[in-house]
Design a protein around this motif. Structure first.
Motif, PDB file in Angstrom:
ATOM      1  N   VAL A 295     -29.612 -26.504 -24.935  1.00 15.48           N
ATOM      2  CA  VAL A 295     -28.504 -26.958 -25.799  1.00 15.48           C
ATOM      3  C   VAL A 295     -29.062 -27.517 -27.112  1.00 15.48           C
ATOM      4  O   VAL A 295     -28.604 -27.154 -28.208  1.00 15.48           O
ATOM      5  N   HIS A 296     -30.076 -28.358 -27.004  1.00 18.46           N
ATOM      6  CA  HIS A 296     -30.624 -28.979 -28.222  1.00 18.46           C
ATOM      7  C   HIS A 296     -31.245 -27.923 -29.144  1.00 18.46           C
ATOM      8  O   HIS A 296     -31.018 -27.930 -30.350  1.00 18.46           O
ATOM      9  N   THR A 297     -32.014 -26.996 -28.547  1.00 15.50           N
ATOM     10  CA  THR A 297     -32.669 -25.959 -29.360  1.00 15.50           C
ATOM     11  C   THR A 297     -31.627 -25.071 -30.038  1.00 15.50           C
ATOM     12  O   THR A 297     -31.763 -24.713 -31.211  1.00 15.50           O
ATOM     13  N   SER A 298     -30.582 -24.708 -29.301  1.00 11.77           N
ATOM     14  CA  SER A 298     -29.550 -23.829 -29.883  1.00 11.77           C
ATOM     15  C   SER A 298     -28.842 -24.525 -31.037  1.00 11.77           C
ATOM     16  O   SER A 298     -28.565 -23.903 -32.071  1.00 11.77           O
ATOM     17  N   LEU A 299     -28.566 -25.822 -30.862  1.00  9.97           N
ATOM     18  CA  LEU A 299     -27.899 -26.560 -31.939  1.00  9.97           C
ATOM     19  C   LEU A 299     -28.825 -26.687 -33.154  1.00  9.97           C
ATOM     20  O   LEU A 299     -28.370 -26.608 -34.293  1.00  9.97           O
ATOM     21  N   ARG A 300     -30.122 -26.835 -32.893  1.00  9.64           N
ATOM     22  CA  ARG A 300     -31.082 -26.899 -34.011  1.00  9.64           C
ATOM     23  C   ARG A 300     -31.103 -25.571 -34.749  1.00  9.64           C
ATOM     24  O   ARG A 300     -31.024 -25.531 -35.972  1.00  9.64           O
ATOM     25  N   LYS A 301     -31.202 -24.463 -33.968  1.00  7.21           N
ATOM     26  CA  LYS A 301     -31.261 -23.137 -34.607  1.00  7.21           C
ATOM     27  C   LYS A 301     -29.993 -22.831 -35.393  1.00  7.21           C
ATOM     28  O   LYS A 301     -30.018 -22.063 -36.346  1.00  7.21           O
ATOM     29  N   ALA A 302     -28.874 -23.407 -34.952  1.00 10.34           N
ATOM     30  CA  ALA A 302     -27.605 -23.166 -35.655  1.00 10.34           C
ATOM     31  C   ALA A 302     -27.408 -24.171 -36.796  1.00 10.34           C
ATOM     32  O   ALA A 302     -26.337 -24.198 -37.419  1.00 10.34           O
ATOM     33  N   GLY A 303     -28.429 -25.006 -37.040  1.00  9.66           N
ATOM     34  CA  GLY A 303     -28.366 -25.944 -38.169  1.00  9.66           C
ATOM     35  C   GLY A 303     -27.328 -27.033 -37.985  1.00  9.66           C
ATOM     36  O   GLY A 303     -26.785 -27.555 -38.958  1.00  9.66           O
ATOM     37  N   LEU A 304     -27.049 -27.393 -36.715  1.00 11.49           N
ATOM     38  CA  LEU A 304     -25.975 -28.360 -36.454  1.00 11.49           C
ATOM     39  C   LEU A 304     -26.482 -29.650 -35.820  1.00 11.49           C
ATOM     40  O   LEU A 304     -25.759 -30.642 -35.753  1.00 11.49           O
ATOM     41  N   TRP A 305     -27.717 -29.639 -35.366  1.00 10.22           N
ATOM     42  CA  TRP A 305     -28.248 -30.747 -34.572  1.00 10.22           C
ATOM     43  C   TRP A 305     -28.101 -32.099 -35.275  1.00 10.22           C
ATOM     44  O   TRP A 305     -27.609 -33.065 -34.702  1.00 10.22           O
ATOM     45  N   ARG A 306     -28.523 -32.145 -36.532  1.00 10.61           N
ATOM     46  CA  ARG A 306     -28.500 -33.415 -37.260  1.00 10.61           C
ATOM     47  C   ARG A 306     -27.100 -34.019 -37.298  1.00 10.61           C
ATOM     48  O   ARG A 306     -26.910 -35.217 -37.191  1.00 10.61           O
ATOM     49  N   GLU A 307     -26.103 -33.135 -37.418  1.00 13.03           N
ATOM     50  CA  GLU A 307     -24.727 -33.617 -37.560  1.00 13.03           C
ATOM     51  C   GLU A 307     -24.093 -34.025 -36.238  1.00 13.03           C
ATOM     52  O   GLU A 307     -23.137 -34.791 -36.234  1.00 13.03           O
ATOM     53  N   VAL A 308     -24.590 -33.516 -35.111  1.00 12.19           N
ATOM     54  CA  VAL A 308     -23.866 -33.766 -33.842  1.00 12.19           C
ATOM     55  C   VAL A 308     -24.704 -34.428 -32.742  1.00 12.19           C
ATOM     56  O   VAL A 308     -24.172 -34.725 -31.677  1.00 12.19           O
ATOM     57  N   HIS A 309     -26.008 -34.661 -32.990  1.00  7.25           N
ATOM     58  CA  HIS A 309     -26.889 -35.079 -31.883  1.00  7.25           C
ATOM     59  C   HIS A 309     -26.438 -36.359 -31.196  1.00  7.25           C
ATOM     60  O   HIS A 309     -26.700 -36.556 -30.022  1.00  7.25           O
ATOM     61  N   ASP A 310     -25.708 -37.216 -31.938  1.00  7.43           N
ATOM     62  CA  ASP A 310     -25.291 -38.478 -31.321  1.00  7.43           C
ATOM     63  C   ASP A 310     -23.847 -38.428 -30.807  1.00  7.43           C
ATOM     64  O   ASP A 310     -23.257 -39.448 -30.477  1.00  7.43           O
ATOM     65  N   ARG A 311     -23.268 -37.236 -30.752  1.00  3.34           N
ATOM     66  CA  ARG A 311     -21.895 -37.143 -30.219  1.00  3.34           C
ATOM     67  C   ARG A 311     -21.669 -35.852 -29.442  1.00  3.34           C
ATOM     68  O   ARG A 311     -20.639 -35.176 -29.598  1.00  3.34           O
ATOM     69  N   LEU A 312     -22.649 -35.522 -28.621  1.00  2.00           N
ATOM     70  CA  LEU A 312     -22.563 -34.258 -27.864  1.00  2.00           C
ATOM     71  C   LEU A 312     -21.429 -34.248 -26.856  1.00  2.00           C
ATOM     72  O   LEU A 312     -20.983 -33.174 -26.427  1.00  2.00           O
ATOM     73  N   ASP A 313     -20.951 -35.456 -26.481  1.00  2.00           N
ATOM     74  CA  ASP A 313     -19.865 -35.519 -25.490  1.00  2.00           C
ATOM     75  C   ASP A 313     -18.485 -35.440 -26.125  1.00  2.00           C
ATOM     76  O   ASP A 313     -17.474 -35.410 -25.437  1.00  2.00           O
ATOM     77  N   GLU A 314     -18.454 -35.403 -27.454  1.00  2.00           N
ATOM     78  CA  GLU A 314     -17.141 -35.331 -28.121  1.00  2.00           C
ATOM     79  C   GLU A 314     -16.651 -33.885 -28.166  1.00  2.00           C
ATOM     80  O   GLU A 314     -17.446 -32.947 -28.101  1.00  2.00           O
ATOM     81  N   PRO A 315     -15.330 -33.683 -28.283  1.00  2.00           N
ATOM     82  CA  PRO A 315     -14.800 -32.317 -28.247  1.00  2.00           C
ATOM     83  C   PRO A 315     -15.286 -31.462 -29.408  1.00  2.00           C
ATOM     84  O   PRO A 315     -15.335 -31.924 -30.553  1.00  2.00           O
TER      85      PRO A 315
END
Ligand code: ATP
Length: 269
Positions: free
Chosen positions: A142-162
């Motif tokens: 999950v973390h790697t995919s979000l990084r590759k999609a350029g989204l990790w920085r924006e969502v890493h602290d709210r992965l449980d949100e919708p």
């Protein structure tokens, strides 16, 4: 045309010797009695971006949907001809379609996250394909995919949100992360930026440019500027035919076919 030439991608042009990832031969599609594709023969080079352009209704999305058998889900659609992925017939009755759609993933026009958390949106595919054997392995995917999609920085602290609570551009990158999570080889994108504002569009275009290092990408776009910016190969469709295919730079500066010339200069479409 001058404007488009100014936006042409300055990266390496399509390499003549690029391996071919997908091939289609004489692909014909009917919806009931209506013929939508008249026999498309096209090679998709590996780890490049191929743009499909052409006026509305010319068959771009129909062709894209043939590549991972999404047309199977439309009752009236009948596909004939051959489509090969690494030389293997994707319409072979022995092919597992779920497996095929993991290898050839798809991102749609309108971002369509599941009504679940950001984490679950990305973990869903790996879960059904049994790609993780522990929570730690799933977190890693999950973390790697979000990084590759350029989204990790924006969502890493709210992965449980919708996932549906993200902005449109973030939702589209979440859908790209979801496609990436099952380790696809090819990613099909059907007008992925048409519902996005210019800033979100620029972010997704930059992402597409990065992704081509690892994935083969086929994108349908109505924006010729976008085709010029992100693709190395452009295929021009017209009334169910492939009018012309060639390196993007050539297609937008010196096309051979009058239909391409007319389309890119805005004479129709
Ligand atoms: N599910 C369907 N049932 C019947 N006809 C369809 C279906 N989908 C597409 N068509 C028809 O097939 C032709 C090609 O449509 P397609 O959506 O592939 O074109 P397109 O180039 O992607 O168009 P656009 O740029 O407007 O999205 C059109 O005439 C369209 O009306």
């Amino acid at each position: 045309m001058e404007n488009i030439q100014a936006t042409l991608h300055k990266g390496p042009a399509v390499e003549a010797s690029r391996p071919i990832k997908m091939t289609s031969k004489d692909v014909i599609v009917h919806y009931g009695a209506k013929q939508a594709l008249n026999g498309i023969t096209l090679d998709i080079p590996e780890r490049q971006v191929t743009a499909l352009i052409g006026p509305s209704g010319c068959g771009k999305s129909t062709y894209l949907r043939c590549l991972n058998r999404m047309n199977d889900t439309i009752d009236s659609a009948k596909v004939a001809g051959k489509i090969l992925l690494d030389g293997e017939d994707v319409y072979d009755p022995d092919i597992d379609v779920v497996e095929l759609r993991a290898r050839v993933g798809m991102v749609f026009q309108k971002p369509n996250p599941f009504p679940k958390s950001i984490y679950e949106n990305v973990s869903y595919g790996p879960k059904i394909h049994g790609l993780a054997h522990s929570k730690q392995e799933m977190d890693e995917i999950v973390h790697t995919s979000l990084r590759k999609a350029g989204l990790w920085r924006e969502v890493h602290d709210r992965l449980d949100e919708p996932g549906t609570g993200l902005s449109g551009g973030q939702q589209q990158r979440l859908c790209i992360a979801r496609a990436i999570a099952v380790s696809p080889e090819v990613i099909l994108m059907d007008e992925p930026c048409s519902a996005l504002d210019p800033i979100a569009t620029a972010t997704v275009e930059e992402l597409i440019d990065e992704l081509r290092e690892n994935y083969t990408i086929v994108i349908v776009t109505h924006s010729m500027q976008q085709a010029a910016r992100v693709s190395q190969l452009t295929a021009m469709f017209h009334l169910g035919d492939l009018a012309e295919v060639g390196p993007t730079e050539k297609m937008f500066s010196n096309p051979d076919d009058k239909r391409t010339q007319d389309y890119i200069t805005g004479r129709f479409g």
